[in-house]
Design a protein around this motif. Structure first.
Motif, PDB file in Angstrom:
ATOM      1  N   GLU A  32       0.767  -1.464  -0.234  1.00 42.01           N
ATOM      2  CA  GLU A  32      -0.060  -0.057  -0.030  1.00 42.01           C
ATOM      3  C   GLU A  32       0.839   1.294  -0.163  1.00 42.01           C
ATOM      4  N   ALA A  33       0.586   2.154  -0.781  1.00 47.32           N
ATOM      5  CA  ALA A  33       1.463   3.374  -1.122  1.00 47.32           C
ATOM      6  C   ALA A  33       0.440   4.544  -0.814  1.00 47.32           C
ATOM      7  N   ALA A  34       0.664   5.413  -0.185  1.00 45.28           N
ATOM      8  CA  ALA A  34       0.108   6.795  -0.041  1.00 45.28           C
ATOM      9  C   ALA A  34       1.199   7.864   0.194  1.00 45.28           C
ATOM     10  N   PRO A  35       0.669   8.922  -0.079  1.00 48.12           N
ATOM     11  CA  PRO A  35       1.610  10.197   0.141  1.00 48.12           C
ATOM     12  C   PRO A  35       2.213  10.291   1.577  1.00 48.12           C
ATOM     13  N   ASP A  36       1.647   9.750   2.485  1.00 51.90           N
ATOM     14  CA  ASP A  36       2.105   9.898   4.010  1.00 51.90           C
ATOM     15  C   ASP A  36       2.347   8.457   4.747  1.00 51.90           C
ATOM     16  N   ALA A  37       2.424   7.573   3.737  1.00 51.91           N
ATOM     17  CA  ALA A  37       2.793   6.048   4.227  1.00 51.91           C
ATOM     18  C   ALA A  37       2.902   5.011   3.106  1.00 51.91           C
ATOM     19  N   LEU A  38       3.986   4.112   3.449  1.00 54.02           N
ATOM     20  CA  LEU A  38       4.300   3.057   2.775  1.00 54.02           C
ATOM     21  C   LEU A  38       4.052   1.759   3.739  1.00 54.02           C
ATOM     22  N   ARG A  39       3.543   0.675   2.918  1.00 54.69           N
ATOM     23  CA  ARG A  39       3.221  -0.342   4.083  1.00 54.69           C
ATOM     24  C   ARG A  39       3.435  -1.687   3.106  1.00 54.69           C
ATOM     25  N   LEU A  40       4.189  -2.703   3.474  1.00 46.47           N
ATOM     26  CA  LEU A  40       4.571  -3.947   2.662  1.00 46.47           C
ATOM     27  C   LEU A  40       4.146  -5.064   3.545  1.00 46.47           C
ATOM     28  N   GLU A  41       3.258  -5.916   3.100  1.00 49.77           N
ATOM     29  CA  GLU A  41       3.223  -7.148   3.948  1.00 49.77           C
ATOM     30  C   GLU A  41       3.267  -8.467   3.391  1.00 49.77           C
ATOM     31  N   VAL A  42       4.085  -9.372   3.812  1.00 54.97           N
ATOM     32  CA  VAL A  42       4.258 -10.504   3.200  1.00 54.97           C
ATOM     33  C   VAL A  42       3.839 -11.739   4.197  1.00 54.97           C
ATOM     34  N   ARG A  43       2.858 -12.373   3.842  1.00 56.69           N
ATOM     35  CA  ARG A  43       2.235 -13.390   4.738  1.00 56.69           C
ATOM     36  C   ARG A  43       1.902 -14.753   4.278  1.00 56.69           C
ATOM     37  N   GLY A  85       1.196 -21.019  12.531  1.00 54.41           N
ATOM     38  CA  GLY A  85       0.617 -20.117  12.620  1.00 54.41           C
ATOM     39  C   GLY A  85       1.031 -19.227  11.456  1.00 54.41           C
ATOM     40  N   GLY A  86       1.915 -19.936  10.702  1.00 46.18           N
ATOM     41  CA  GLY A  86       2.237 -19.001   9.446  1.00 46.18           C
ATOM     42  C   GLY A  86       3.319 -17.745   9.876  1.00 46.18           C
ATOM     43  N   THR A  87       3.734 -16.962   8.943  1.00 43.85           N
ATOM     44  CA  THR A  87       4.645 -15.905   9.208  1.00 43.85           C
ATOM     45  C   THR A  87       3.953 -14.664   8.560  1.00 43.85           C
ATOM     46  N   ILE A  88       4.100 -13.754   9.256  1.00 39.48           N
ATOM     47  CA  ILE A  88       3.987 -12.016   8.762  1.00 39.48           C
ATOM     48  C   ILE A  88       5.097 -11.446   8.830  1.00 39.48           C
ATOM     49  N   VAL A  89       5.614 -10.868   7.468  1.00 39.17           N
ATOM     50  CA  VAL A  89       6.581  -9.927   7.628  1.00 39.17           C
ATOM     51  C   VAL A  89       5.941  -8.318   7.206  1.00 39.17           C
ATOM     52  N   THR A  90       6.052  -7.624   7.974  1.00 39.26           N
ATOM     53  CA  THR A  90       5.623  -5.965   7.723  1.00 39.26           C
ATOM     54  C   THR A  90       6.490  -5.051   7.890  1.00 39.26           C
ATOM     55  N   VAL A  91       6.485  -4.216   6.834  1.00 38.18           N
ATOM     56  CA  VAL A  91       7.456  -3.117   6.793  1.00 38.18           C
ATOM     57  C   VAL A  91       6.623  -1.678   6.684  1.00 38.18           C
ATOM     58  N   VAL A  92       6.794  -0.810   7.584  1.00 32.93           N
ATOM     59  CA  VAL A  92       5.999   0.408   7.408  1.00 32.93           C
ATOM     60  C   VAL A  92       6.754   1.705   7.395  1.00 32.93           C
ATOM     61  N   TRP A  93       6.540   2.687   6.916  1.00 32.11           N
ATOM     62  CA  TRP A  93       6.895   4.041   6.755  1.00 32.11           C
ATOM     63  C   TRP A  93       6.141   5.157   6.511  1.00 32.11           C
ATOM     64  N   SER A  94       6.487   6.020   7.399  1.00 30.69           N
ATOM     65  CA  SER A  94       5.450   7.442   7.326  1.00 30.69           C
ATOM     66  C   SER A  94       6.799   8.699   7.530  1.00 30.69           C
ATOM     67  N   PRO A  95       6.164   9.841   7.055  1.00 34.49           N
ATOM     68  CA  PRO A  95       7.214  10.826   7.193  1.00 34.49           C
ATOM     69  C   PRO A  95       7.196  11.053   8.744  1.00 34.49           C
ATOM     70  N   ALA A  96       6.221  11.224   9.325  1.00 32.03           N
ATOM     71  CA  ALA A  96       5.997  11.334  10.792  1.00 32.03           C
ATOM     72  C   ALA A  96       6.996  10.441  11.623  1.00 32.03           C
ATOM     73  N   GLY A  97       7.214   9.445  11.142  1.00 33.57           N
ATOM     74  CA  GLY A  97       8.161   8.495  11.923  1.00 33.57           C
ATOM     75  C   GLY A  97       7.219   7.315  12.792  1.00 33.57           C
TER      76      GLY A  97
END
Length: 116
Positions: A32-43, A85-97
């Motif tokens: 997911e990409a937006a001007p104020d955030a990025l999010r990647l999830e591999v499940r 239970g499987g595995t979830i790798v999530t990466v998040v970023w936002s300009p505000a931290g």
């Protein structure tokens, strides 16, 4: 930029880990990409692993490199996994931290400093 390169590398490593180690029958990648955030999830729906024990007992080089990539690009890497239970790798970023989930008041998965 740095975030795009890190997202690409982390996605590649997470997918390789899922294929090579999880025994999963299904792997889902969400970006997911937006001007104020990025999010990647591999499940994956694989066998998972007990995070603390595996991370403490092995060098976990791939996971450590994913964490380094995320931190270098100003992002947060989260890892959730458990037996059957499987595995979830999530990466998040936002300009505000802050992660998008944190801003929405959700309970985040604890950060891990090591990788498998």
């Amino acid at each position: 930029g740095a975030q795009a390169q890190a997202i690409y590398w982390i996605a590649d490593e997470a997918l390789q880990n899922a294929v090579e180690h999880s025994g999963a029958s299904e792997i889902t990648l969400t970006f997911e990409a937006a001007p104020d955030a990025l999010r990647l999830e591999v499940r994956d729906n694989g066998r998972g692993f007990p995070c603390e024990r595996v991370l403490a007992a092995t060098p976990a080089l791939g996971l450590r490199l994913m964490q380094w990539e995320a931190e270098t690009a100003g992002m947060e890497l989260r890892l959730a996994s458990g037996p059957q239970g499987g595995t979830i790798v999530t990466v998040v970023w936002s300009p505000a931290g802050q992660s998008t989930q944190d801003r929405q008041g959700g309970a985040g998965t604890a950060k891990r400093r090591a990788r498998r």
